[in-house]
Design a protein around this motif. Structure first.
Motif, PDB file in Angstrom:
ATOM      1  N   ARG A   1      -7.900   0.398   1.311  1.00 51.60           N
ATOM      2  CA  ARG A   1      -8.125   1.458   2.299  1.00 51.60           C
ATOM      3  C   ARG A   1      -7.182   2.638   2.056  1.00 51.60           C
ATOM      4  O   ARG A   1      -7.594   3.803   2.130  1.00 51.60           O
ATOM      5  CB  ARG A   1      -7.924   0.911   3.712  1.00 51.60           C
ATOM      6  N   ALA A   2      -5.925   2.345   1.774  1.00 53.73           N
ATOM      7  CA  ALA A   2      -4.949   3.414   1.563  1.00 53.73           C
ATOM      8  C   ALA A   2      -5.305   4.259   0.348  1.00 53.73           C
ATOM      9  O   ALA A   2      -5.201   5.494   0.365  1.00 53.73           O
ATOM     10  CB  ALA A   2      -3.549   2.819   1.417  1.00 53.73           C
ATOM     11  N   LEU A   3      -5.746   3.626  -0.717  1.00 57.26           N
ATOM     12  CA  LEU A   3      -6.105   4.359  -1.924  1.00 57.26           C
ATOM     13  C   LEU A   3      -7.385   5.162  -1.730  1.00 57.26           C
ATOM     14  O   LEU A   3      -7.543   6.253  -2.294  1.00 57.26           O
ATOM     15  CB  LEU A   3      -6.259   3.393  -3.098  1.00 57.26           C
TER      16      LEU A   3
ATOM     17  N   ALA B   1      -5.758  -3.695   2.724  1.00 57.15           N
ATOM     18  CA  ALA B   1      -4.905  -2.594   3.164  1.00 57.15           C
ATOM     19  C   ALA B   1      -4.674  -1.595   2.036  1.00 57.15           C
ATOM     20  O   ALA B   1      -4.735  -0.372   2.242  1.00 57.15           O
ATOM     21  CB  ALA B   1      -3.574  -3.132   3.683  1.00 57.15           C
ATOM     22  N   THR B   2      -4.435  -2.101   0.831  1.00 63.42           N
ATOM     23  CA  THR B   2      -4.225  -1.201  -0.304  1.00 63.42           C
ATOM     24  C   THR B   2      -5.517  -0.487  -0.682  1.00 63.42           C
ATOM     25  O   THR B   2      -5.504   0.703  -1.006  1.00 63.42           O
ATOM     26  CB  THR B   2      -3.673  -1.990  -1.503  1.00 63.42           C
TER      27      THR B   2
ATOM     28  N   VAL C   1       0.542   3.991  -3.060  1.00 68.20           N
ATOM     29  CA  VAL C   1       0.133   5.382  -2.831  1.00 68.20           C
ATOM     30  C   VAL C   1       1.179   6.342  -3.382  1.00 68.20           C
ATOM     31  O   VAL C   1       0.841   7.360  -3.998  1.00 68.20           O
ATOM     32  CB  VAL C   1      -0.107   5.625  -1.322  1.00 68.20           C
TER      33      VAL C   1
ATOM     34  N   PRO D   1       0.796  -1.227   0.000  1.00 67.17           N
ATOM     35  CA  PRO D   1       0.000   0.000   0.000  1.00 67.17           C
ATOM     36  C   PRO D   1       0.825   1.273   0.000  1.00 67.17           C
ATOM     37  O   PRO D   1       0.469   2.245  -0.692  1.00 67.17           O
ATOM     38  CB  PRO D   1      -0.845  -0.124   1.277  1.00 67.17           C
ATOM     39  N   GLU D   2       1.938   1.305   0.749  1.00 66.79           N
ATOM     40  CA  GLU D   2       2.744   2.527   0.788  1.00 66.79           C
ATOM     41  C   GLU D   2       3.343   2.836  -0.577  1.00 66.79           C
ATOM     42  O   GLU D   2       3.341   3.995  -1.025  1.00 66.79           O
ATOM     43  CB  GLU D   2       3.868   2.393   1.826  1.00 66.79           C
TER      44      GLU D   2
ATOM     45  N   GLU E   1      -8.234   6.814   0.722  1.00 59.65           N
ATOM     46  CA  GLU E   1      -7.938   8.054   1.434  1.00 59.65           C
ATOM     47  C   GLU E   1      -7.391   9.150   0.528  1.00 59.65           C
ATOM     48  O   GLU E   1      -7.308  10.305   0.960  1.00 59.65           O
ATOM     49  CB  GLU E   1      -6.939   7.764   2.557  1.00 59.65           C
TER      50      GLU E   1
END
Length: 325
Positions: free
Chosen positions: A50-52, A47-48, A21, A17-18, A54
């Motif tokens: 959710r990160a995207l 996790a990815t 992003v 995810p990091e 945002e």
């Protein structure tokens, strides 16, 4: 942004995810803003997602796949969903510099062929050094297979193409999809096959527009060594290479994958493959021998010293060197 984006950006990702992003933000931060960014999540990955979510940019679209199919399949999925006339690929562990899309669009619109494949130079970043690749651009009339794989010195990077550097007509990506199941040389395979299509040409932006992160402390496809798979691919793709390029690929790329086996029989087998089906040059023989003689860490260090020094010298020449009084 207009309802019809000029460019679609396709980013395959899975469980990073990091990095995803970071790649997405570099695409959304382009000076040319009329684009869409399509992230294809290769299999279940909350996790990815959710990160995207945002990021909050309407130009971002996320396509989660129900199961893993690997990067070529994810890229093909993204190309099929693209709305732009042009599609550019971006790996999730790379970044674009802000002018990347704008510069490549200029070159694409000025091209005299129906389907220009527009690439660019990039900054190859390792824990030891930054190097600009490719070190040179294709010469007029030079076979592209030779440009991409034939070395003029002992280190790779004279000619080069990498997925995150390529923009092409969306229709071409759909007509010539990535080869699903191929673990290495995906961009080389795609580029050579795409250039077999009438009305295509490979065009390069001279400036580096991509930051290629070669972190060596995490899993990366380019660190895998499936030499048997690659030898089979090479033999099946012989029609895409000139004899000179075939030999160079065998004694450099294949050799580097096979060398960790320390198998003398395999050393000779690759030599025979290059001689029987290709036309090796002196640099190819030297490359083959140094790959098998030196540990990878030593080769990497030497390459960074030699190539990095060359890049610094070129930068000095461009900036102007003051004359001694």
């Amino acid at each position: 942004m207009s309802p019809q984006p000029d460019v679609s950006v396709v980013i395959p990702t899975c469980n990073r995810p990091e990095l995803a992003v970071r790649a997405v933000r570099s695409a959304l931060g382009q000076t040319h803003r009329n684009l869409e960014v399509i992230v294809v999540i290769d299999g279940p990955d909350e996790a990815t997602e959710r990160a995207l979510a945002e990021i909050g940019d309407p130009r971002l679209k996320v396509i989660p796949l129900p199961e893993r199919g690997k990067a070529p399949n994810a890229r093909n999925t993204g190309a099929r969903a693209a709305l732009g006339r042009w599609t550019a690929m971006l790996d999730d562990d790379d970044e674009w510099l802000p002018e990347k899309v704008a510069r490549q669009l200029e070159l694409a619109e000025a091209a005299e062929v129906e389907w220009p494949i527009v690439a660019c130079r990039m900054i190859s970043r390792t824990p030891r050094a930054d190097n600009v690749m490719p070190r040179r651009l294709p010469e007029p009339g030079e076979p592209i297979s030779e440009y991409l794989v034939v070395r003029r010195g002992l280190f790779y990077g004279d000619g080069f193409v990498q997925t995150s550097c390529i923009m092409a007509p969306t229709e071409l990506w759909r007509k010539v999809p990535f080869t699903v199941g191929l673990r290495r040389q995906q961009e080389l395979d795609w580029t050579l096959r795409a250039l077999c299509e009438p009305g295509t040409a490979l065009i390069y932006a001279e400036e580096p527009l991509v930051l290629w992160h070669q972190d060596e402390n995490r899993e990366r496809i380019s660190l895998e060594n499936p030499w048997q798979e690659q030898l089979e691919w090479l033999r099946n793709s012989r029609h895409l290479f000139t004899p000179r390029a075939y030999a160079a690929f065998t004694l450099s790329v294949l050799s580097s994958m096979a060398a960790p086996t320390r198998d003398a029989k395999l050393f000779r087998e690759l030599l025979n493959e290059a001689r029987e089906h290709g036309r090796p040059g002196a640099v190819d023989y030297l490359t083959h021998m140094q790959i098998w003689a030196l540990p990878p860490s030593v080769r990497h260090h030497l390459r960074d010293l030699v190539v990095g020094r060359g890049n610094k010298d070129k930068d000095t020449e461009r900036q102007g060197t003051p004359h001694a009084e």
